[in-house]
Design an enzyme around this catalytic site. Structure first.
Site, PDB file in Angstrom:
ATOM      1  N   HIS A 388      23.301 -40.428  37.519  1.00 49.56           N
ATOM      2  CA  HIS A 388      22.393 -41.342  38.220  1.00 49.56           C
ATOM      3  C   HIS A 388      22.513 -41.160  39.737  1.00 49.56           C
ATOM      4  O   HIS A 388      21.513 -40.924  40.422  1.00 49.56           O
ATOM      5  CB  HIS A 388      22.736 -42.779  37.821  1.00 49.56           C
ATOM      6  N   GLU A 389      23.736 -41.260  40.242  1.00 54.68           N
ATOM      7  CA  GLU A 389      23.935 -41.188  41.698  1.00 54.68           C
ATOM      8  C   GLU A 389      23.636 -39.795  42.257  1.00 54.68           C
ATOM      9  O   GLU A 389      23.144 -39.668  43.382  1.00 54.68           O
ATOM     10  CB  GLU A 389      25.366 -41.613  42.062  1.00 54.68           C
ATOM     11  N   HIS A 392      19.993 -39.516  42.978  1.00 59.60           N
ATOM     12  CA  HIS A 392      19.697 -40.063  44.311  1.00 59.60           C
ATOM     13  C   HIS A 392      20.097 -39.064  45.399  1.00 59.60           C
ATOM     14  O   HIS A 392      19.362 -38.843  46.365  1.00 59.60           O
ATOM     15  CB  HIS A 392      20.494 -41.354  44.544  1.00 59.60           C
ATOM     16  N   HIS A 395      17.765 -36.177  45.721  1.00 59.18           N
ATOM     17  CA  HIS A 395      16.515 -36.649  46.326  1.00 59.18           C
ATOM     18  C   HIS A 395      16.683 -36.715  47.854  1.00 59.18           C
ATOM     19  O   HIS A 395      15.837 -36.225  48.615  1.00 59.18           O
ATOM     20  CB  HIS A 395      16.161 -38.026  45.744  1.00 59.18           C
TER      21      HIS A 395
END
Length: 596
Positions: A388-389, A392, A395
């Protein structure tokens, strides 16, 4: 599981390297002084911007200040978060925060000044000075607000009332974080202890049903006792939002909140309406849960316990990182190689140590690189948190690499897309690799529950916000009784008839801090739905899907969020992404039911 008594024990390659921002504290202090100097220079522009050249000079200096201030803030924040007990780091963060206020105050004149101009005058300035083209989109975007700006005198009054207008949110924050004391609960050893939020989350997953029930009752007790007080704060927050929306001539409070991202009201309405049409599989999952738990009546305190126990295996960090990289192979070699390098380059702070901030986050820093905080526990949940992290982080990395500073940051509306795409790719990879039926069943159950929290619950919250704001706009009363009725009605509608409703259910609204940031939670659901559609396109090796998605990651805020997602292949102005996400949920429930 790897545990460390202090930060010194953690190997360097599992700690982030803040020297990538500043090599020494002296360098940080030098930038602090530089930002102060720039803030003073920016103040001098008040009343002195009279042509394109002076406008360009102001904007260029403001961007330079923003770049250095971000470095100052992040450096201090990272120092505090690795050890919240470090007083020296706290002093740095206080100084950085004060510097932020100084910088903000120095440029506070600019927005009112810009909106006082005619658009033709601004266009003239831009045509005069070639460099202003870089700032044009941002300047013109500010002009969209012009119909919603009051006279200078009224805007000044609202600014002066800013602290008072935000008091409902601050009051709730004090009640919720400082004043509320939960009742005592009994431990397995028979000892009475004060319930905490962290303990509550753990107890709701306990196999001992009486412990779950006791924790549930204790947790809701203060919210029930303070029901009227909290209703007063929420009512004030909603009415303030509605009043400001009317004063600033927005069609509704909802449309005021959607304005910045240029999201049509239909996107919000469509999310709720489409979800309500597809609640049957969610209701069926509640029935499966009831049957698997073997309870005569399914209660709210039965909704968090995992239905498959004893599967959470040990996954060391190195293995977790390799698993994640393999799962993300559909994103291409360049993406995977870049992400692999983050570990070696020390962009990640991995281990839990005494005093370290809890949870996980990514903090992108333009001109440097992303910094990722973890509290890795060498288990399956930590593997998903890692994926998940790092979504980010990639991105942030790709947007910063491909965008200039002005458009490198991405909006909250799309923030959860990249992280959730990674999670969907990971769950598919693990399911495909799984040879053990029990592990597969655990994975499916875990993702169903994740879907429930990130999608169904957030849509229900969005529905509650919409109904209560519409009541305020119609001049209807808002009080504890009204909030209780609306929330219980929606909770019943979304959760189905197999759930037996305890009296506590109707008070659920009173514990949600997001309601003081109106019309925010729907972004979790739309982002989640968009990510599922994008991930499925990648998994199906759909022509152009990978290239379009990578372009989305590289785009920052160069276009409005709906346009960026549309180019990537997701059109949230239609019901298709929501329906596809809900169809995926149905498939998960179907599989889980067969295994139950």
């Amino acid at each position: 599981m790897t545990t460390y008594k202090n930060r010194k024990e953690v190997p360097d390659h599992e700690k982030w390297d803040v020297s990538d921002i500043y090599e020494s504290l002296e360098d940080w202090k030098q930038d602090v002084a530089e930002v102060k100097k720039m803030a003073e220079q920016l103040k001098q522009f008040d009343g002195e911007i009279t042509d394109g050249t002076s406008l360009y000079d102001f904007l260029t200096l403001q961007e330079k200040l923003s770049f250095h201030l971000s470095k100052v803030m992040v450096y201090a924040r990272l120092q505090v978060d690795v050890d919240t007990r470090d007083k020296k780091a706290e002093v740095l963060l206080d100084e950085a925060s004060q510097l932020g206020v100084t910088a903000s105050t120095a440029v506070s004149f600019f927005r009112p000044f810009l909106l006082s101009l005619d658009q033709s005058t601004l266009s003239e300035y831009i045509s005069e000075v070639e460099g202003l083209a870089y700032f044009e989109d941002d300047l013109m975007d500010l002009f969209r607000y012009k119909p919603h700006v009051l006279s200078k005198e009224k805007e000044e009054v609202l600014t002066q009332l800013g602290e008072s207008l935000s008091s409902p949110s601050k009051t709730f924050g004090m009640i919720n974080n400082a004043d509320i004391k939960f009742g005592k609960v009994t431990t397995e050893d028979g000892e009475k202890v004060e319930l905490t939020r962290g303990m509550y989350e753990k107890l709701l997953k306990s196999e001992n049903r009486s412990k779950r029930k006791e924790a549930y009752r204790a947790y809701y007790k203060p919210y029930i006792e303070l029901n009227n007080t909290i209703a007063s704060t929420l009512s004030s927050a909603i009415k303030t939002n509605v009043t400001l929306s009317k004063m600033k001539q927005y069609p509704s409070a909802l449309e005021k909140s959607l304005f910045a991202d240029q999201v049509p009201k239909e996107v919000y309405d469509n999310l709720i309406e489409t979800t309500k049409k597809h609640l049957a599989p969610y209701h069926r999952y509640q029935t499966i849960r009831k049957n698997m738990l073997g309870v005569v009546e399914l209660r709210q305190y039965d909704l968090s316990i995992p239905l498959v126990q004893g599967v959470d295996k040990d996954i060391p960090y190195e293995e977790a990182y390799d698993l994640m990289l393999k799962a993300l192979a559909p994103l291409g070699e360049e993406y995977v190689d870049s992400l692999a390098s983050f570990k070696e380059k020390r962009y990640i702070d991995v281990r839990e140590t005494p005093g370290k901030r809890s949870g996980a986050y990514n903090m992108g820093l333009y001109g440097v690189h992303p910094f990722v905080l973890l509290n890795h526990q060498d288990n399956l949940n930590s593997l998903f948190t890692l994926a998940h992290e790092m979504g980010h982080a990639m991105h942030s990395y790709l947007s910063s690499k491909h965008q200039p500073q002005i458009t490198a940051g991405y909006t909250i509306f799309v923030a959860e897309v990249a992280s959730t795409v990674n999670e969907v790719l990971l769950i598919h990879y693990l399911l495909n690799q799984s040879t053990d039926d029990k592990t597969r069943k655990y994975l499916v159950n875990d993702f169903i529950d994740k879907f429930k929290g990130t999608f169904f619950t957030q849509v229900m919250f969005a529905n509650f916000e919409k109904e209560t704001h519409e009541m305020a706009e119609a001049g209807k009363p808002l009080n504890a009784e009204v909030f209780n009725l609306v929330y219980e009605k929606l909770f019943r509608e979304y959760n189905g008839e197999d759930l037996v409703f305890d009296d506590e259910v109707k008070y659920g609204w009173s514990r949600i801090p997001h309601f003081y940031r109106p019309f925010y939670v729907y972004k979790y659901a739309t982002g989640f739905a968009a990510a599922i559609q994008l991930a499925n396109g990648l998994l199906e090796n759909k022509e152009g899907a990978k290239e379009a998605y990578l372009e989305f990651l590289q785009s920052g805020s160069s276009e409005y969020p709906l346009d960026l997602l549309k180019k990537a292949g997701v059109d949230l102005t239609t019901s298709e992404p929501i329906e596809k996400a809900l169809n995926f949920f149905t498939e998960l429930v179907d599989e889980f039911e067969k295994q139950a």
